[in-house]
Write a protein that holds these residues in place. Structure first.
Motif, PDB file in Angstrom:
ATOM      1  N   ASN A 105     -19.832  62.828 -11.553  1.00 51.69           N
ATOM      2  CA  ASN A 105     -20.783  62.704 -12.710  1.00 51.69           C
ATOM      3  C   ASN A 105     -22.016  61.594 -12.033  1.00 51.69           C
ATOM      4  O   ASN A 105     -21.446  60.278 -12.151  1.00 51.69           O
ATOM      5  CB  ASN A 105     -20.047  62.395 -14.476  1.00 51.69           C
ATOM      6  CG  ASN A 105     -22.120  62.227 -15.212  1.00 51.69           C
ATOM      7  OD1 ASN A 105     -22.688  63.593 -14.927  1.00 51.69           O
ATOM      8  ND2 ASN A 105     -21.605  62.147 -16.195  1.00 51.69           N
ATOM      9  N   GLY A 106     -22.716  61.693 -11.092  1.00 55.67           N
ATOM     10  CA  GLY A 106     -24.179  60.376 -11.462  1.00 55.67           C
ATOM     11  C   GLY A 106     -23.550  59.875 -10.604  1.00 55.67           C
ATOM     12  O   GLY A 106     -22.440  59.744  -9.466  1.00 55.67           O
ATOM     13  N   PRO A 113     -21.591  58.750  -5.217  1.00 53.31           N
ATOM     14  CA  PRO A 113     -20.980  59.167  -6.328  1.00 53.31           C
ATOM     15  C   PRO A 113     -19.301  58.649  -7.411  1.00 53.31           C
ATOM     16  O   PRO A 113     -19.013  57.995  -6.696  1.00 53.31           O
ATOM     17  CB  PRO A 113     -19.708  61.051  -5.414  1.00 53.31           C
ATOM     18  CG  PRO A 113     -20.768  60.777  -4.270  1.00 53.31           C
ATOM     19  CD  PRO A 113     -21.065  59.167  -3.836  1.00 53.31           C
ATOM     20  N   VAL A 114     -19.475  58.836  -8.301  1.00 48.91           N
ATOM     21  CA  VAL A 114     -19.229  58.175  -8.827  1.00 48.91           C
ATOM     22  C   VAL A 114     -18.339  59.491  -9.797  1.00 48.91           C
ATOM     23  O   VAL A 114     -18.838  60.978 -10.619  1.00 48.91           O
ATOM     24  CB  VAL A 114     -19.712  57.452 -10.417  1.00 48.91           C
ATOM     25  CG1 VAL A 114     -19.222  56.750 -11.135  1.00 48.91           C
ATOM     26  CG2 VAL A 114     -20.951  56.617  -9.860  1.00 48.91           C
ATOM     27  N   SER A 249     -27.208  54.379 -16.136  1.00 49.36           N
ATOM     28  CA  SER A 249     -26.780  55.323 -15.332  1.00 49.36           C
ATOM     29  C   SER A 249     -25.149  55.771 -15.330  1.00 49.36           C
ATOM     30  O   SER A 249     -24.518  56.031 -14.722  1.00 49.36           O
ATOM     31  CB  SER A 249     -27.475  55.301 -14.025  1.00 49.36           C
ATOM     32  OG  SER A 249     -27.041  54.482 -13.519  1.00 49.36           O
ATOM     33  N   LEU A 250     -24.632  54.672 -16.075  1.00 52.11           N
ATOM     34  CA  LEU A 250     -23.265  54.117 -16.893  1.00 52.11           C
ATOM     35  C   LEU A 250     -22.820  55.129 -18.302  1.00 52.11           C
ATOM     36  O   LEU A 250     -23.785  54.332 -19.331  1.00 52.11           O
ATOM     37  CB  LEU A 250     -23.231  52.832 -16.980  1.00 52.11           C
ATOM     38  CG  LEU A 250     -21.494  52.944 -16.894  1.00 52.11           C
ATOM     39  CD1 LEU A 250     -20.831  53.014 -15.901  1.00 52.11           C
ATOM     40  CD2 LEU A 250     -21.736  50.788 -17.125  1.00 52.11           C
ATOM     41  N   GLN A 265     -17.502  73.395 -20.807  1.00 52.74           N
ATOM     42  CA  GLN A 265     -17.499  74.848 -20.209  1.00 52.74           C
ATOM     43  C   GLN A 265     -18.505  74.790 -19.516  1.00 52.74           C
ATOM     44  O   GLN A 265     -19.522  75.143 -18.334  1.00 52.74           O
ATOM     45  CB  GLN A 265     -18.535  75.503 -21.781  1.00 52.74           C
ATOM     46  CG  GLN A 265     -18.518  77.191 -21.214  1.00 52.74           C
ATOM     47  CD  GLN A 265     -18.340  77.830 -22.476  1.00 52.74           C
ATOM     48  OE1 GLN A 265     -18.567  76.902 -23.211  1.00 52.74           O
ATOM     49  NE2 GLN A 265     -18.194  78.961 -22.554  1.00 52.74           N
ATOM     50  N   VAL A 266     -19.476  73.250 -19.152  1.00 55.33           N
ATOM     51  CA  VAL A 266     -21.091  73.348 -18.783  1.00 55.33           C
ATOM     52  C   VAL A 266     -20.794  72.796 -17.614  1.00 55.33           C
ATOM     53  O   VAL A 266     -21.107  73.728 -16.439  1.00 55.33           O
ATOM     54  CB  VAL A 266     -21.556  72.311 -19.728  1.00 55.33           C
ATOM     55  CG1 VAL A 266     -23.134  72.207 -18.315  1.00 55.33           C
ATOM     56  CG2 VAL A 266     -22.615  73.211 -20.685  1.00 55.33           C
ATOM     57  N   TYR A 267     -19.990  71.791 -17.566  1.00 57.04           N
ATOM     58  CA  TYR A 267     -18.787  71.188 -15.910  1.00 57.04           C
ATOM     59  C   TYR A 267     -18.589  72.908 -15.370  1.00 57.04           C
ATOM     60  O   TYR A 267     -18.296  72.474 -13.704  1.00 57.04           O
ATOM     61  CB  TYR A 267     -18.123  70.234 -16.246  1.00 57.04           C
ATOM     62  CG  TYR A 267     -17.737  69.221 -15.514  1.00 57.04           C
ATOM     63  CD1 TYR A 267     -18.524  68.686 -14.723  1.00 57.04           C
ATOM     64  CD2 TYR A 267     -16.111  69.834 -14.749  1.00 57.04           C
ATOM     65  CE1 TYR A 267     -18.412  67.793 -13.460  1.00 57.04           C
ATOM     66  CE2 TYR A 267     -15.913  68.876 -13.543  1.00 57.04           C
ATOM     67  CZ  TYR A 267     -16.869  68.098 -12.624  1.00 57.04           C
ATOM     68  OH  TYR A 267     -17.042  67.335 -11.824  1.00 57.04           O
TER      69      TYR A 267
END
Length: 287
Positions: A105-106, A113-114, A249-250, A265-267
């Protein structure tokens, strides 16, 4: 972020490139066990994986020693041919993602990438599938690295850490072996947020299995401290959170300002769509 090769290391890279036909010859078939977990219609594409950047990572990881570099590359090529990590099916690892214990994510301050890890959301006990989920996530991140980026950052929340919801030392060692042998120079930082004493004790048990280069990338953070809890020892693992992340952004669950809430569900829809697109791209390339 990418360390340039020395003149001697560049010579090793060129020598390895000249021997690519030998390196990729006589590859093993897919393991019978691996067939249960991968989509066999996804092309292997070892030539596409074996880029100059890939070879350079192995050269750096093996200190520019030609024989060691060549052996390590061949070992990884055989591993990829036999296990097909890039072709792991989403449905196999879906259960590992349901609680949001680990996901991409982000990006951090260096556009890496994290991967967020929330140990207290642990929901499974099968170590091999836990490893598959880590490998799947690494491959996902690699596919989405921006130009000039080769590494990932781990954001590890340990505020609710305990032995009851942690992976075993054996599983941790297996993951570290895979990371070291088959994803060299891919870890940028592993940032551990607010590590409790119990976690520090666990880390002391695992750390002997971590090579010195990887160990130097492990950092501890107390985000609410005005400054990192540094000792006079320059090798202290304590850093300020701003060294790696912009607070906005954390995720809030890792003491940032981003009010992100994991929605499986979205992920998972995004994961399935991305896998289908990556597969289609490899099939198009093959044709």
């Amino acid at each position: 972020e990418i360390k340039a090769l020395s003149a001697d290391e560049q010579q090793v890279l060129e020598r390895i490139k000249a021997e690519i036909p030998e390196l990729i010859a006589d590859l093993p078939p897919i393991d019978e066990e691996a067939k249960k977990f991968v989509d066999e219609t996804v092309p292997l594409d070892i030539e596409g994986w074996l880029t100059d950047e890939c070879i350079a990572r192995y050269v750096r990881a093996r200190k520019g020693v030609y024989d060691d570099t060549k052996k390590a590359l061949r070992k990884s090529i055989e591993w990829r041919a036999a296990t097909r990590p890039h072709a792991l099916r989403p449905d196999v690892v879906e259960i590992e993602s349901r609680t949001g214990k680990m996901y991409f994510n982000g990006f951090d301050k260096l556009s890496r990438p994290v991967i967020y890890m929330y140990n207290h959301r642990q929901n499974t006990k099968e170590p091999d599938n836990q490893i598959r989920w880590v490998v799947y996530t690494l491959e996902l991140c690699i596919r989405h690295m921006r130009p000039g980026v080769e590494k990932v950052t781990l954001a590890i929340d340990t505020t609710n850490w305990g032995f009851s919801n942690s992976v075993s030392i054996g599983t941790a060692k297996k993951f570290l072996d895979i990371l070291s042998n088959h994803y060299p120079e891919r870890l940028g930082r592993a940032v551990v947020f607010v590590p409790p004493k119990l976690f520090v004790g666990f880390y002391s048990l695992v750390s002997p299995f971590i090579d010195p280069v990887t160990k130097a990338k492990v950092a501890f953070v107390k985000p609410n401290d005005p400054a990192p809890a540094q000792s006079e020892n320059s090798n202290s693992p304590w850093i300020a959170v701003e060294e790696c992340f912009a607070r906005d952004s954390l995720e809030k669950d890792c003491y940032g300002n981003w009010a992100f809430q994991y929605n499986h569900q979205v992920y998972w829809k995004a994961v399935e769509d991305e896998f289908a697109q990556a597969k289609a791209a490899l099939l198009d390339k093959q044709n």
